[in-house]
Design an enzyme around this catalytic site. Structure first.
Site, PDB file in Angstrom:
ATOM      1  N   GLY A   9      30.230   9.153  19.431  1.00 22.98           N
ATOM      2  CA  GLY A   9      29.780  10.361  20.235  1.00 22.98           C
ATOM      3  C   GLY A   9      29.336  11.679  19.359  1.00 22.98           C
ATOM      4  N   ARG A  40      17.643  18.001  19.424  1.00 25.58           N
ATOM      5  CA  ARG A  40      18.776  18.572  19.952  1.00 25.58           C
ATOM      6  C   ARG A  40      20.093  18.293  19.158  1.00 25.58           C
ATOM      7  NH1 ARG A  40      18.996  19.186  25.997  1.00 25.58           N
ATOM      8  NH2 ARG A  40      16.879  18.950  26.769  1.00 25.58           N
ATOM      9  N   SER A  72      36.241   7.827  19.955  1.00 25.79           N
ATOM     10  CA  SER A  72      37.669   8.276  20.244  1.00 25.79           C
ATOM     11  C   SER A  72      38.238   8.041  21.583  1.00 25.79           C
ATOM     12  CB  SER A  72      38.081   9.734  19.719  1.00 25.79           C
ATOM     13  OG  SER A  72      37.307  10.367  20.418  1.00 25.79           O
TER      14      SER A  72
END
Length: 236
Positions: free
Chosen positions: A24, A47, A94
Site C-alpha cells: 500500500g 502522485r 498490513s
C-alpha cells in the site's frame, strides 16, 4: 492507439514486469526495490505512487504502491492487468488481526476476501460474488513459507471500506464467522483479476490486533515485514 501511459501511471509498454508486488505504501515499494532488487529503474512517480522494475535472482519483477482502500487499488490493479499486460499481482500489506491465534508480524494468506464494499455492483451479477485468490499463487506462497520455516494462517479476510467504524459490533460479527483479519484492498484486487482472467494473491502481515490492543509503529510497518516480502519474492 496505446492506452499507456495513463493518468495514474507514467510507464510505457515494456517497463513493467509480468509479476508486480504491490504494498500500500509507496515508500515500502521504494524500500523493497532498493533492498532486494538489482538493475532497478523507476517507471512511475505520478502522485508519488512510486513504481520500480528490476530483477530478483535473475527474474524480472516490478514493485509499485497501490495506496489505501478499494478505490485506489481498484484503479492501479485494473490498469496493470488490462493496459500493461501484467499477469500476476501480489499484494503485500498490513492487517489488523481478529483471530485470537494471531500475533504481531504473523503472516496471513487471504484465500478469500469478504467485503462491505459496493465494488462488485459494477458487474451487475445476479447474486453475490466471492472474491478468491489464485490457487496457483497461493500454493506457491504456502510452499515458499514452509521452505523458509515461516508459519502462515490461511483463510478469509475482510476488505473493508471503513477504517473508523461507527458500527461497534462489526468486528465481533466478522470474527464470529472465522474471518482472520481486516484490511482494505484484497477484494477489489481479486475481482479485477477475475474479470481480466489474471492471477492475484494477498499476503498480509499483522500490524495490530484489534482485541489484544497491540500494534506496530509506522516505522515498523514500513520496514519490518521481512518475512512477508521474502515469501512474495520467492514465488515470482
Amino acid at each position: 492507439m496505446s492506452r499507456v501511459p495513463t493518468a495514474h501511471n507514467a510507464a510505457v509498454e515494456g517497463q513493467i514486469a509480468k509479476t508486480v508486488l504491490m504494498p500500500g505504501d509507496p515508500l515500502r515499494a521504494k524500500f523493497i526495490a532498493e533492498t532486494y532488487l538489482e538493475n532497478v529503474t523507476c517507471f512511475n512517480t505520478v502522485r508519488n505512487m512510486l513504481g520500480f522494475t528490476g530483477t530478483y535472482q535473475g527474474k524480472p519483477v516490478s514493485v509499485m504502491g497501490h495506496g489505501m482502500g478499494i478505490p485506489s487499488i481498484g484503479i492501479y490493479s485494473y490498469e496493470l492487468f488490462n493496459f500493461y499486460d501484467v499477469d500476476n499481482i501480489i499484494r503485500i500489506g498490513s492487517a489488523g488481526a481478529l483471530s485470537d491465534d494471531l500475533d504481531l508480524k504473523d503472516l496471513v494468506i487471504a484465500m478469500g476476501a469478504c467485503t462491505d464494499s459496493n465494488y462488485a455492483n459494477q458487474y451487475q451479477l445476479p447474486g453475490t460474488f466471492a472474491p478468491i485468490a489464485s490457487y496457483t499463487l497461493m500454493q506457491k506462497a504456502i510452499e515458499e513459507a514452509q521452505k523458509k520455516g515461516i508459519s502462515v494462517a490461511i483463510g478469509n479476510v475482510l476488505s473493508t471500506d471503513v477504517f473508523y467504524n461507527a458500527n461497534k459490533g462489526a468486528n465481533d460479527a466478522w470474527k464470529s464467522m472465522g474471518v482472520l483479519c481486516i484490511e482494505m484492498e484484497a477484494a477489489a484486487l481479486y475481482m479485477n483479476a477475475a474479470q481480466a482472467g489474471k492471477n492475484a494473491l494477498c499476503i498480509l502481515s499483522i500490524s495490530d490486533h484489534i482485541y489484544k490492543g497491540t500494534e506496530l509503529s509506522a516505522q515498523e510497518r514500513q520496514l519490518g515485514f521481512k518475512n512477508m516480502i521474502e515469501v512474495a519474492l520467492g514465488i515470482i
